[in-house]
Design a protein around this motif. Structure first.
Motif, PDB file in Angstrom:
ATOM      1  N   LEU A 238       0.815  -1.204   0.000  1.00  0.00           N
ATOM      2  CA  LEU A 238       0.000   0.000   0.000  1.00  0.00           C
ATOM      3  C   LEU A 238       0.855   1.263   0.000  1.00  0.00           C
ATOM      4  CD1 LEU A 238      -2.783  -1.078   2.514  1.00  0.00           C
ATOM      5  CD2 LEU A 238      -3.045  -0.694   0.065  1.00  0.00           C
ATOM      6  N   ASP A 240       1.391   3.416   2.070  1.00  0.00           N
ATOM      7  CA  ASP A 240       0.709   4.550   2.685  1.00  0.00           C
ATOM      8  C   ASP A 240      -0.087   5.380   1.683  1.00  0.00           C
ATOM      9  OD1 ASP A 240       0.152   5.516   5.228  1.00  0.00           O
ATOM     10  OD2 ASP A 240       1.537   7.196   5.046  1.00  0.00           O
ATOM     11  N   LEU A 259      -7.100  -3.524   6.616  1.00  0.00           N
ATOM     12  CA  LEU A 259      -6.111  -2.523   6.211  1.00  0.00           C
ATOM     13  C   LEU A 259      -5.134  -2.199   7.344  1.00  0.00           C
ATOM     14  CD1 LEU A 259      -8.476  -0.175   4.190  1.00  0.00           C
ATOM     15  CD2 LEU A 259      -6.573  -1.486   3.230  1.00  0.00           C
ATOM     16  N   GLN A 264      -1.541  -0.066   7.485  1.00  0.00           N
ATOM     17  CA  GLN A 264      -2.069   1.182   6.936  1.00  0.00           C
ATOM     18  C   GLN A 264      -2.523   2.098   8.076  1.00  0.00           C
ATOM     19  OE1 GLN A 264      -1.824   2.059   3.933  1.00  0.00           O
ATOM     20  NE2 GLN A 264      -3.406   3.545   3.380  1.00  0.00           N
ATOM     21  N   ARG A 268      -4.986   7.466   6.670  1.00  0.00           N
ATOM     22  CA  ARG A 268      -4.826   7.240   5.226  1.00  0.00           C
ATOM     23  C   ARG A 268      -5.920   6.309   4.702  1.00  0.00           C
ATOM     24  NH1 ARG A 268      -2.420  10.998   2.810  1.00  0.00           N
ATOM     25  NH2 ARG A 268      -1.669   9.641   1.117  1.00  0.00           N
TER      26      ARG A 268
END
Length: 378
Positions: A238, A240, A259, A264, A268
């Motif tokens: 991901l 971020d 997530l 994460q 975000r």
């Protein structure tokens, strides 16, 4: 009488004479300002249905245009309008492109037992007139904070704002990267599949993956739910990137868990407001042992009525023909705020209350549940 500035500044007399000779400006700037504001942020829009597009067996897109054929107000991809119908209202994301203001597309998926989704799908035809709000909502791309490479997790009709964002990228030739991971119950129920596939094939910065929960024998793509493992397999890291999430209510806590397990950061991850909680008693701050189905009395002015504790206060008010202003029906926009003068209500986790609300007794009625007999002021 000599003007008080006449002896203090050279040329004062000439300037005052010029001002006196001018034609008085009698324009009503207050009215002109409000006319301009209303053109971009109208409280109500009168629209007509110009087309009804069958997307899947469970979904339709209603194309609406201004009843007076004027251009519709501009909007940001991801925003919604609130549709007023049958004594209540529901918000629906605009799935069309912000580059086209001759119409809005509202894509509706049938919800089993759903009052408004079924009413729209079963009864609304070309030529029908509807009333909506102007575009609103905060679920849109912010280039300063969201970056130019984003991920969107969609479920069911939650793909509607994603398509608007994708169409925005295509129509305005934006360099933004966009990766849509779209979960659907079956392959036959993927909304906009042909268009999404065509756009992804033609635009390298746009990627679309489908995840099917109940695949038929001919499906060869990812299956199951949007688990951390599936997200990792499709999105890779991901890094971020901003992640948008839109879909049925059950997707939100699940997606958040998956997530965050991948590292994460919560800030975000952006969730679209999507209705009051299906079961407020499942929230940890619901009072233990309190019967959610027991009725309490709600009083508004000279009107009193009974309603179960687990029915949103806004819905209960509308049942009695009392209709506070409303839009998101998800605790975000605050238009349905009412003041609780007596009694106690449950504020759902979805409520975006102001710091001053608890001090002065205000609540967002769309996600508030009367725990005791209450008196409210609208």
């Amino acid at each position: 009488m000599t003007h008080p500035l006449a002896d203090r500044f050279d040329g004062t007399a000439e300037i005052l004479a010029e001002i006196a000779a001018r034609t008085p400006d009698t324009r009503d700037y207050h009215r002109e300002t409000h006319r301009t504001i209303d053109a971009y942020h109208p409280k109500r829009l009168r629209v007509v249905v110009t087309d009804v597009i069958g997307e899947t067996a469970t979904s339709k897109t209603f194309r609406i245009a201004a009843a007076d054929s004027a251009p519709l107000p501009p909007f940001l991809a991801g925003q919604y309008v609130n549709v007023f119908i049958d004594g209540t209202s529901r918000p629906f994301a605009i799935s069309s492109s912000p580059a086209r203001l001759d119409h809005y597309d509202l894509t509706v998926r049938r919800v089993p037992g759903g009052r408004i989704s079924n009413l729209l799908i079963d009864t609304v035809e070309v030529g029908h007139h509807l009333t909506t709000t102007g575009p609103m909502g905060t679920f849109h791309h912010n280039p300063l904070f969201h970056g130019d490479d984003v991920v969107f997790l969609a479920g069911g009709s939650g793909v509607a704002p994603a398509l608007s964002m994708i169409r925005d990228i295509v129509d305005n030739e934006l360099a933004r990267g966009f990766h849509l991971v779209y979960g659907s119950r079956s392959a036959d129920d993927i909304i906009f599949r042909d268009e999404l596939d065509a756009i992804a094939a033609a635009h390298p910065n746009i990627r679309v993956d489908y995840v099917i929960a109940e695949p038929n024998p001919g499906w060869h793509g990812p299956t199951g739910f949007l688990t951390a493992e599936t997200i990792t397999a499709l999105v890779d890291e991901l890094r971020d990137r901003m992640v948008y999430v839109c879909g049925p209510q059950a997707l939100y806590p699940y997606a958040l868990q998956q997530l965050t397990s991948l590292g994460q950061r919560r800030r975000r991850i952006r969730f679209e407001a999507n209705g009051a909680p299906a079961d407020p008693t499942a929230q940890p701050h619901w009072p233990a042992g309190l019967d959610a189905t027991e009725e309490v009395t709600v009083t508004v002015g000279a009107t009193s009525f009974r309603t179960p504790r687990n029915r949103p206060l806004l819905d209960a008010l509308e049942d009695q023909g009392i209709r506070p202003e409303a839009a998101c029906r998800s605790g975000e926009c605050s238009l349905c705020r009412v003041r609780v003068c007596k009694g106690e209500v449950h504020h759902a986790e979805e409520a975006r209350l102001r710091l001053s609300d608890s001090r002065f007794g205000y609540t967002h009625s769309c996600v508030a549940y009367p725990l005791t007999d209450v008196e409210v002021e609208i």
